[in-house]
Design an enzyme around this catalytic site. Structure first.
Site, PDB file in Angstrom:
ATOM      1  N   GLY A 194      -0.239   9.669  14.453  1.00 48.47           N
ATOM      2  CA  GLY A 194      -1.637   9.171  14.122  1.00 48.47           C
ATOM      3  C   GLY A 194      -1.866   8.077  15.338  1.00 48.47           C
ATOM      4  CD  GLU A 236      -5.539   9.212   3.696  1.00 50.10           C
ATOM      5  OE1 GLU A 236      -4.663   8.815   3.040  1.00 50.10           O
ATOM      6  OE2 GLU A 236      -6.750   8.827   3.505  1.00 50.10           O
ATOM      7  CB  CYS A 259       2.506  11.063   2.157  1.00 49.39           C
ATOM      8  SG  CYS A 259       1.431  11.320   0.815  1.00 49.39           S
TER       9      CYS A 259
HETATM   10  P1  NAD Z   1       3.049  15.051  12.068  1.00 49.77           P
HETATM   11  O1  NAD Z   1       2.495  13.850  12.451  1.00 49.77           O
HETATM   12  O2  NAD Z   1       4.268  15.533  12.586  1.00 49.77           O
HETATM   13  O3  NAD Z   1       1.817  16.446  12.007  1.00 49.77           O
HETATM   14  C1  NAD Z   1       0.747  16.055  11.411  1.00 49.77           C
HETATM   15  C2  NAD Z   1      -0.089  17.290  12.025  1.00 49.77           C
HETATM   16  O4  NAD Z   1      -0.295  16.598  13.924  1.00 49.77           O
HETATM   17  C3  NAD Z   1       0.311  18.554  12.362  1.00 49.77           C
HETATM   18  O5  NAD Z   1      -0.967  19.296  12.290  1.00 49.77           O
HETATM   19  C4  NAD Z   1       0.697  18.802  13.877  1.00 49.77           C
HETATM   20  O6  NAD Z   1       0.496  19.851  14.318  1.00 49.77           O
HETATM   21  C5  NAD Z   1      -0.119  17.750  14.680  1.00 49.77           C
HETATM   22  N1  NAD Z   1       0.757  17.344  15.664  1.00 49.77           N
HETATM   23  C6  NAD Z   1       2.108  16.996  15.683  1.00 49.77           C
HETATM   24  N2  NAD Z   1       2.485  16.382  16.874  1.00 49.77           N
HETATM   25  C7  NAD Z   1       1.319  16.242  17.602  1.00 49.77           C
HETATM   26  C8  NAD Z   1       1.191  15.772  18.941  1.00 49.77           C
HETATM   27  N3  NAD Z   1       2.135  15.189  19.714  1.00 49.77           N
HETATM   28  N4  NAD Z   1      -0.116  15.633  19.422  1.00 49.77           N
HETATM   29  C9  NAD Z   1      -1.143  16.253  18.646  1.00 49.77           C
HETATM   30  N5  NAD Z   1      -1.023  16.587  17.443  1.00 49.77           N
HETATM   31  C10 NAD Z   1       0.204  16.703  16.922  1.00 49.77           C
HETATM   32  O7  NAD Z   1       3.511  14.898  10.405  1.00 49.77           O
HETATM   33  P2  NAD Z   1       4.072  16.107   9.314  1.00 49.77           P
HETATM   34  O8  NAD Z   1       5.705  16.053   9.953  1.00 49.77           O
HETATM   35  O9  NAD Z   1       3.458  17.273   9.213  1.00 49.77           O
HETATM   36  O10 NAD Z   1       3.842  15.358   8.152  1.00 49.77           O
HETATM   37  C11 NAD Z   1       4.859  14.127   7.889  1.00 49.77           C
HETATM   38  C12 NAD Z   1       4.271  12.821   7.773  1.00 49.77           C
HETATM   39  O11 NAD Z   1       2.979  12.847   7.401  1.00 49.77           O
HETATM   40  C13 NAD Z   1       4.980  11.809   6.975  1.00 49.77           C
HETATM   41  O12 NAD Z   1       5.011  10.771   7.663  1.00 49.77           O
HETATM   42  C14 NAD Z   1       4.039  11.701   5.758  1.00 49.77           C
HETATM   43  O13 NAD Z   1       4.291  10.709   5.138  1.00 49.77           O
HETATM   44  C15 NAD Z   1       2.836  11.877   6.426  1.00 49.77           C
HETATM   45  N6  NAD Z   1       1.960  12.211   5.136  1.00 49.77           N
HETATM   46  C16 NAD Z   1       0.790  11.400   4.938  1.00 49.77           C
HETATM   47  C17 NAD Z   1       0.197  11.924   3.900  1.00 49.77           C
HETATM   48  C18 NAD Z   1      -0.971  10.884   3.396  1.00 49.77           C
HETATM   49  O14 NAD Z   1      -1.950  11.500   2.747  1.00 49.77           O
HETATM   50  N7  NAD Z   1      -0.946   9.634   3.806  1.00 49.77           N
HETATM   51  C19 NAD Z   1       0.106  12.858   3.220  1.00 49.77           C
HETATM   52  C20 NAD Z   1       1.198  13.698   3.558  1.00 49.77           C
HETATM   53  C21 NAD Z   1       1.994  13.430   4.676  1.00 49.77           C
END
Ligand code: NAD
Length: 453
Positions: free
Chosen positions: A192, A209, A243
């Site tokens: 994020g 999110e 999440c």
């Molecule tokens: P993540 O942050 O690893 O990945 C999310 C997205 O970001 C993916 O599409 C991925 O391709 C991209 N991404 C990953 N690394 C990146 C980088 N270095 N640069 C640019 N883009 C990149 O998250 P995840 O493992 O897919 O999901 C798990 C996390 O998401 C947990 O922390 C969970 O709590 C949170 N989550 C939040 C919600 C919500 O609605 N608030 C819902 C589901 C999951």
């Protein structure tokens, strides 16, 4: 696929103003609904390949969720899109004032893997309802679901309007270099921050999110049977990869042993076996390893068994957990529930206040004062009293985090607003103006202005 080229085409298309027509948006939403319904089996198959998720859970937490969103906007978008009248203050009389809901333009949605359809398609549906063009980048970690979304959506919709971009970190990094009018990101707090930084370069607004450690408190006055049933369901749904799942349990020390027994009974009752009928597997080896390393075998009260070949981790409860333990240092995001105790209710709240603001918080109690303290003293994205997780299924509530768990919110009308600009317009009469503000200035005019203001 050259995403820059697609974004340029979306910009050109957006300039035709076609997406501003509510009928156009409704037509696209209906098309999407039919497409999802026609391809339901393919969608079930892909998610099963990714992490063995059952049809039941896929329907209740993913497909029905997106279909419900489409129906919601089909029913409400005319009303949301209509200009809203606002009052006009005395200084500006005679005039009428209105607020116009204007689409932001060309938006990017980045999804997470744990509810791969819902987390990519629900924001996309809100973006379409609000009149935007959209590029969606689902998570590559759930590889098959990402591929199937591209396979069914891309041939059906013109890329100048809607496009599913496949790819991982490299492709997302390229997308983040482009100037979008909004980025909607679901994922970890760590990524994020990367998204926020990239968006800031173009002054692009974001909804983030994110995640965090969401507590659940069980007090001595709670209905233990209801609390155990709901906590076990919410924690082990999707094998804890949710999440808003309760991350850890804070229970009054006087009732700990009794309550743990209730939890044990419900885990047994819900038949969370490795056969993937009522329980999901862990997404991949990396997460499996991370999660099994969080299980301190000396503290296992229930479960703890795992099988790497099936990526199965048994629902696990850890007791006598301390805040310093490894399992309390990061979001668990898996089927491990650490149990901590408290002596005084205020102490439990103070412990939570020491942590980053969570995405969700829950309490089970019959005591109104405890309910009131929980709601007024803690800061969290959203939550429930006497339930877990379900607040996110109420479209009348905004869903989002606060602080480390996110920026902005969506669902229902909040989703529409997340992808809209509120444009304020005052339409002034060309007559009846007292001319007070115009030069030449005088003491007399000043007196009148003082009165009017
Ligand atoms: P993540 O942050 O690893 O990945 C999310 C997205 O970001 C993916 O599409 C991925 O391709 C991209 N991404 C990953 N690394 C990146 C980088 N270095 N640069 C640019 N883009 C990149 O998250 P995840 O493992 O897919 O999901 C798990 C996390 O998401 C947990 O922390 C969970 O709590 C949170 N989550 C939040 C919600 C919500 O609605 N608030 C819902 C589901 C999951």
């Amino acid at each position: 696929m050259n995403v820059q080229h697609i974004l340029e085409k979306q910009r050109e298309f957006y300039k035709t103003h076609k997406t501003k027509d509510p009928d156009f948006r409704k037509h696209k939403l209906r098309q999407l609904k039919t497409l999802i319904q026609k391809n339901e089996d393919v969608l079930y198959e892909a998610i099963y390949k990714d992490f063995g998720k059952s049809r039941f859970e896929t329907y209740t937490t993913e497909i029905s969720f997106v279909l419900k969103d489409i129906d919601y906007y089909l029913k409400n978008l005319d009303r949301f899109a209509k200009p809203k009248s606002a009052k006009t203050n005395l200084v500006n009389q005679i005039a009428t004032s209105k607020i116009y809901s204007e689409p932001l333009g060309c938006v990017l949605v980045i999804g997470a893997w744990n509810y791969p359809y819902q987390l990519s398609l629900s924001p996309m549906v809100a973006a379409i309802a609000a009149g935007n063009t959209c590029i969606v980048k689902p998570s590559e970690i759930a590889f098959h679901t990402m591929a199937v979304m591209a396979q069914i959506i891309n041939p059906e919709f013109p890329e100048e309007f809607l496009y599913v971009a496949e790819g991982g970190i490299e492709e997302t990094t390229e997308l983040l270099k482009l100037k979008f009018d909004k980025i909607f990101f679901t994922g970890s707090t760590r990524v994020g921050k990367i998204v926020y930084e990239a968006a800031a370069k173009h002054l692009t607004p974001v909804t983030l999110e994110l995640g965090g450690k969401s507590p659940v408190i069980v007090t001595a006055s709670a209905d233990f049977d209801v609390a155990a049933k709901r906590i076990v369901w919410g924690k082990f749904l999707n094998a804890g990869q949710t999440c808003v799942a309760p991350d850890y349990l804070l229970v009054d020390e006087k009732v700990k042993d009794k309550f743990l027994e209730y939890l044990r009974q419900y885990i047994k009752k819900f038949e969370y076996g490795p056969d993937k009928q009522h329980y999901t597997q862990i997404i991949n080896q990396k997460n499996f390893k991370r999660l099994t390393e969080l299980i301190d075998t000396a503290k296992v009260y229930f479960g703890g068994n795992h099988d790497v070949n099936n990526l199965y981790i048994e629902p696990t409860i850890l007791t006598d957990v301390q805040w310093e333990d490894k399992v309390m240092q990061e979001e668990i995001f898996g089927p491990v529930l650490p149990v901590l105790t408290y002596q005084y209710f205020r102490e439990a709240l103070n412990e939570i206040l020491e942590t980053e603001k969570p995405l969700a918080a829950y309490i089970f109690t019959k005591n109104n004062e405890e309910k009131e303290l929980f709601t007024s003293l803690l800061s969290f994205g959203g939550g429930c009293i006497n339930d877990v997780v379900m607040h996110l299924s109420n479209d009348h509530l905004p869903f989002g985090g606060v602080g480390n768990s996110g920026i902005g919110s969506y669902h229902g009308k909040y989703g529409f607003e997340a992808f809209s600009h509120r444009k304020a317009v005052m339409d002034r009469a060309t007559w009846g103006e007292p001319n007070l503000k115009y030069p030449p200035y005088s003491e007399e005019k000043m007196k009148w202005i003082n009165r009017v203001m």
